[in-house]
Design an enzyme around this catalytic site. Structure first.
Site, PDB file in Angstrom:
ATOM      1  N   HIS A 127      -1.306   6.450   8.571  1.00  0.00           N
ATOM      2  CA  HIS A 127      -0.480   5.333   9.033  1.00  0.00           C
ATOM      3  C   HIS A 127       0.994   5.576   8.711  1.00  0.00           C
ATOM      4  O   HIS A 127       1.867   5.450   9.585  1.00  0.00           O
ATOM      5  CB  HIS A 127      -0.958   4.040   8.373  1.00  0.00           C
ATOM      6  CG  HIS A 127      -0.169   2.829   8.746  1.00  0.00           C
ATOM      7  ND1 HIS A 127      -0.524   1.996   9.775  1.00  0.00           N
ATOM      8  CD2 HIS A 127       0.983   2.312   8.232  1.00  0.00           C
ATOM      9  CE1 HIS A 127       0.359   1.024   9.881  1.00  0.00           C
ATOM     10  NE2 HIS A 127       1.288   1.196   8.950  1.00  0.00           N
ATOM     11  N   GLU A 128       1.284   5.922   7.464  1.00  0.00           N
ATOM     12  CA  GLU A 128       2.682   6.100   7.081  1.00  0.00           C
ATOM     13  C   GLU A 128       3.299   7.314   7.775  1.00  0.00           C
ATOM     14  O   GLU A 128       4.465   7.275   8.183  1.00  0.00           O
ATOM     15  CB  GLU A 128       2.802   6.229   5.559  1.00  0.00           C
ATOM     16  CG  GLU A 128       2.216   5.065   4.776  1.00  0.00           C
ATOM     17  CD  GLU A 128       2.718   3.706   5.216  1.00  0.00           C
ATOM     18  OE1 GLU A 128       3.879   3.597   5.659  1.00  0.00           O
ATOM     19  OE2 GLU A 128       1.953   2.731   5.105  1.00  0.00           O
ATOM     20  N   MET A 180       4.896   2.971   1.883  1.00  0.00           N
ATOM     21  CA  MET A 180       6.122   2.732   2.641  1.00  0.00           C
ATOM     22  C   MET A 180       6.564   4.013   3.318  1.00  0.00           C
ATOM     23  O   MET A 180       6.631   5.070   2.692  1.00  0.00           O
ATOM     24  CB  MET A 180       7.219   2.206   1.703  1.00  0.00           C
ATOM     25  CG  MET A 180       8.544   1.944   2.380  1.00  0.00           C
ATOM     26  SD  MET A 180       8.398   0.681   3.662  1.00  0.00           S
ATOM     27  CE  MET A 180       9.688   1.231   4.776  1.00  0.00           C
ATOM     28  N   GLY A 202       0.807  -1.209   0.000  1.00  0.00           N
ATOM     29  CA  GLY A 202       0.000   0.000   0.000  1.00  0.00           C
ATOM     30  C   GLY A 202       0.835   1.251   0.000  1.00  0.00           C
ATOM     31  O   GLY A 202       0.592   2.187  -0.763  1.00  0.00           O
TER      32      GLY A 202
END
Length: 853
Positions: A292-293, A258, A256
């Site tokens: 999230h990242e 990085m 998805g």
């Protein structure tokens, strides 16, 4: 190929040499990129050993230590590493090397590769070793300085820019990081720019890099990033630490996104969005994945994991953080239902099958195979349970200590738990079993009532899993509420802490026997087993004040009914239909919640439920049963659905906000049911009037599901054939909603389609997962043609992209659920894959585990 060695947590040793600074120079060329490295090593005084440099698919041009060129007899080299005897090296030295790599030929999408003319890197978990020789392990952290030279206009790497000119750029990242966080992107790109002012007053420049023509699809990604930065400051006290934060959208990407330090690389589907090309769900995913990242900057980058056995230390914690963020942005109740749906569909399935493993695995052969639902989703559940047990204030205090104590370190799960033990005074030895024991605990409950005392007696058991038997009782937080028979709440939610194999909790001075609402908010990732009547479930669906348990009651009713219907033992009950009617008419409930109540359990969920009941699931019968129940619901609630369809129309221009998205979700659910009765008339009109992708798919999906949407499907393709992300949706819709009788023929036709780029992970998953995951009845055709189709494509893809292949092998993990004929057919395909000469370690490990499980 010799068997891959097994890597074990018990065998961990620290590196014999550490690194202070890394200087890299890249001379970019599609087939002959040269990488020059200058690395400052020092001996680790606490660990003796050799200098081991990982390196794969590298052509070594030269190497030297302190300026002295190495001869071939100064080192030993295998296809995966270069080793120099430690006793031949000084305590500090400079390693220099020049290597050549071929990005164009690197179809694995790991290391440095090309994506439609763009240079791109992916180094987690072990991709940096395909770029240069290096101790490619997360406990070796260093400061990186990078110079990139090439004939493309944009040259990007981690950290802050320190210089640029015609055909070159230099970057410096002042924060020590492991090699898996290194990033390089170069190509013809344009940026969508903004900035963010930190709470300290420091300004951070923000850039989202995309291909020319995609700038108009970046605004929501940028907005999500800025909201994430604000939330992390307010909720965790974490401020961003560089002058620049960058996101790059890449078309060819195995995952998805990085979290590379300061230069996040994203699958383009999780960046690019406009009302015309992206659905409400796409916008929601973009919001959550960007968060999230970004959150990884502290939980993953500033504090990373010592080794890959600690992977959930960064991933479980960061998933939990992005879940709470998304709940704050939208609806915690709706988000929680979605999270648990995914947990059960992915992680519970994993825990119950041959691929079961603990949140902290004890061993692996290929680490890429452990980027799993257990690591991510169960890992996040463990963080949530810990917060439930210690309380919100103690959790925040422990996190502050975690950041203070371990900033700049590569840590372990034990370091994480020790912080909580030190800050709260709790003994967490038993809680740690959640990290070391695989399997989903089963929690059974019995009730007793006497003289105003209500007692619940819980018993827990953890099933055997591959390599683990005789497990110990876990700490299980059980959120409980009690309801009176009239629906009033007599006991608000309280948290019970279960620590024994069997444990009772009593409640005194009650006027009437209460109805318990157990495991509110899904307070622990367990399977609740209770002797509960249909009438009680209907009561809870109508009256439970906990949104999750209210939804759960309806879900259980639908699942049990569908399981009974699939073996010819039941018909839709008036009580169930009446309860649904009551819920969808309740305008005090979030429309998004009501849409979730109307969604029936998926076919693979029903297959697993029947298997657990000792039945042999028949995929065709399950498909027909879901179709029959859907039609029965549509017939019983047709006036209500028509009212909802009209009443949930949103006003004004499209907006992806949660309120409007919830209305569209409920309107779409109503349209799907109505389409089972009206021959698609309303859906045809809806499609023609739709001015956004959510509206188009809300109509096209039920049309295709009912065999009515051929003209709209052709028009959809004609409209969007130049947009690869939308055509991914088209591929998945075609195969996911093909009838079981035509599914395999449809899959073959789509595989021959001119737009089926099988080397692109998004497109491959759209078709192959569309059949094996979304079209269960078609995939499990009794002829075995679905199994052969999947195996054929996995065999073709494996030498090109082993990571994507290995993940898709998991479509076979439930092979033992079915009848003997289907089992034999699936086993034969797995054995055919296993016999493939040169099968990758990634795929070989997965096939072996599935066959043996």
């Amino acid at each position: 190929m010799p068997p891959a060695p097994t890597i074990r947590l018990a065998d961990y040793t620290a590196p014999a040499f550490l690194i202070d600074a890394v200087h890299l120079t890249f001379h970019l060329s599609p087939e002959t990129t040269r990488v020059l490295s200058r690395i400052s090593f020092r001996r680790n005084p606490d660990e003796a050993g050799n200098l081991v440099l990982n390196g794969e698919e590298l052509t070594l041009i030269s190497a030297s230590i302190d300026g002295k060129k190495l001869a071939e007899n100064d080192y030993t080299r295998t296809p995966t590493r270069l080793t120099i005897k430690g006793d031949s090296l000084p305590d500090t030295f400079i390693w220099q090397a020049e290597v050549e790599v071929n990005p164009k030929a690197n179809t694995s999408l790991s290391g440095l590769y090309m994506s439609k003319g763009m240079y791109c890197s992916q180094c987690e978990a072990e991709g940096f070793r395909k770029i240069t020789f290096y101790p490619d392990r997360p406990d070796v952290m260093a400061v990186f300085t990078v110079r990139i030279e090439g004939d493309v206009p944009v040259l990007l790497s981690n950290g802050n820019p320190t210089g640029k000119g015609d055909g070159w750029a230099e970057w410096h990242d002042p924060w020590p990081k492991p090699a898996y966080l290194f990033a390089l992107v170069a190509g013809d790109l344009v940026s969508f720019d903004d900035d963010f002012t930190c709470r300290s007053g420091r300004k951070v420049d923000l850039k989202v890099w995309v291909r020319p023509g995609d700038q108009d699809k970046c605004a929501y990604a940028m907005d999500s990033l800025k909201r994430s930065m604000t939330w992390d400051e307010e909720t965790y006290g974490r401020e961003y630490d560089l002058d620049l934060f960058q996101i790059v959208a890449v078309d060819d990407f195995n995952m998805g996104a990085m979290e590379n330090k300061g230069l996040n690389i994203f699958n383009s589907k999780y960046v690019l969005a406009s009302p015309e090309t992206a659905t409400d769900r796409d916008f929601e995913l973009i919001e959550g994945i960007i968060a999230h990242e970004y959150f990884h900057n502290w939980t993953g980058n500033r504090i990373t994991c010592r080794d890959w056995f600690q992977l959930s230390l960064k991933e479980g914690l960061t998933v939990y953080r992005d879940q709470i963020f998304s709940g704050d942005q939208r609806s915690h109740a709706v988000r929680r239902i979605g999270e648990v749906n995914q947990l059960r569909a992915q992680q519970f399935r994993e825990d119950a099958g041959p691929l079961a493993h603990p949140v902290q695995p004890a061993e692996y052969k290929e680490i890429n195979n452990f980027y799993t639902a257990t690591i991510y989703k169960k890992g996040a559940e463990v963080i949530g349970m810990l917060r439930n047990l210690v309380g919100a204030d103690a959790y925040r205090k422990a996190l502050d200590l975690y950041f203070e104590r371990h900033d700049g370190q590569a840590c372990t799960i034990d370091d994480w738990l020790q912080v909580f033990a030190d800050s709260t005074g709790r003994d967490l030895a038993q809680f740690r079993l959640w990290y070391s024991q695989a399997g989903t605990p089963r929690l059974s409950v019995k009730e007793s009532w006497q003289d105003g005392r209500f007692t619940l007696t819980f018993s827990q058991s953890i099933p055997d899993t591959p390599g683990q038997t005789g497990k110990k009782p876990m700490v299980i937080p059980i959120a409980l509420g009690l309801l009176n028979p009239n629906g009033d709440e007599v006991l608000p939610t309280q948290m019970l802490e279960m620590t024994q194999a069997s444990q009772s909790f009593s409640f005194d001075d009650l006027a009437t026997r209460p109805i318990p609402s157990i495991l509110r908010g899904f307070s622990a990732p367990v399977i609740l087993e209770q002797d509960i009547t249909t009438e009680r479930r209907i009561f809870l669906l109508a009256h439970d004040t906990d949104a999750f348990n209210k939804w759960e009651a309806g879900r259980d009713l639908a699942r049990d009914l569908l399981c009974s219907m699939s073996v010819g033992a039941a018909a839709p009950a008036d009580g169930y239909l009446g309860a649904l009617r009551q819920v969808i008419r309740d305008d005090t409930l979030d429309p998004a919640f009501r849409a979730l109540v109307l969604a029936l359990p998926a076919e693979d969920e029903l297959a697993k439920a029947l298997y657990d009941l000792g039945q042999t699931p028949d995929p065709t019968a399950i498909y027909n049963t879901r179709r029959d129940l859907s039609k029965a619901i549509a017939q019983a609630l047709q006036p209500d659905f028509m009212s909802l369809y009209k009443g949930m129309a949103t006003q004004g221009p499209y907006d992806p906000n949660a309120a409007d998205a919830g209305k569209r979700a409920l309107q779409g659910a109503a349209l799907a049911y109505l389409s089972k009765l009206d021959g698609g008339v309303l859906a045809h009109a809806h499609y023609g009037a739709a001015d956004n992708m959510t509206g188009q798919l809300a109509a096209l999906t039920p049309l295709l599901a009912n065999g009515l949407g051929q003209a709209q499907s052709a028009a959809f393709y004609e409209q969007w054939q130049d947009n690869s992300l939308v055509i991914d949706k088209w591929f998945m819709l075609q195969i996911g909603h093909a009838s079981p009788e035509t599914a395999i023929a449809t899959a073959r036709d789509l595989a021959a389609h001119k737009d089926f780029d099988w080397q692109n992970p998004n497109r491959f998953r759209a078709l192959i997962a569309g059949l094996s995951m979304m079209n269960q009845a078609g995939f499990h055709d009794p002829s075995g043609a679905g199994y052969a189709f999947l195996a054929d494509w996995l065999i073709r893809l494996d030498p090109v992209n082993a990571q994507t292949t290995a993940r898709m092998v998991s479509a076979f993990d439930g092979w033992r659920w079915y009848d003997a004929a289907r089992q034999n057919l699936m086993r034969a395909e797995l054995e055919r894959i296993a016999a493939l000469p040169g099968l990758s370690t990634d795929s070989g490990e997965m096939v072996d585990r599935i066959l043996k499980g």
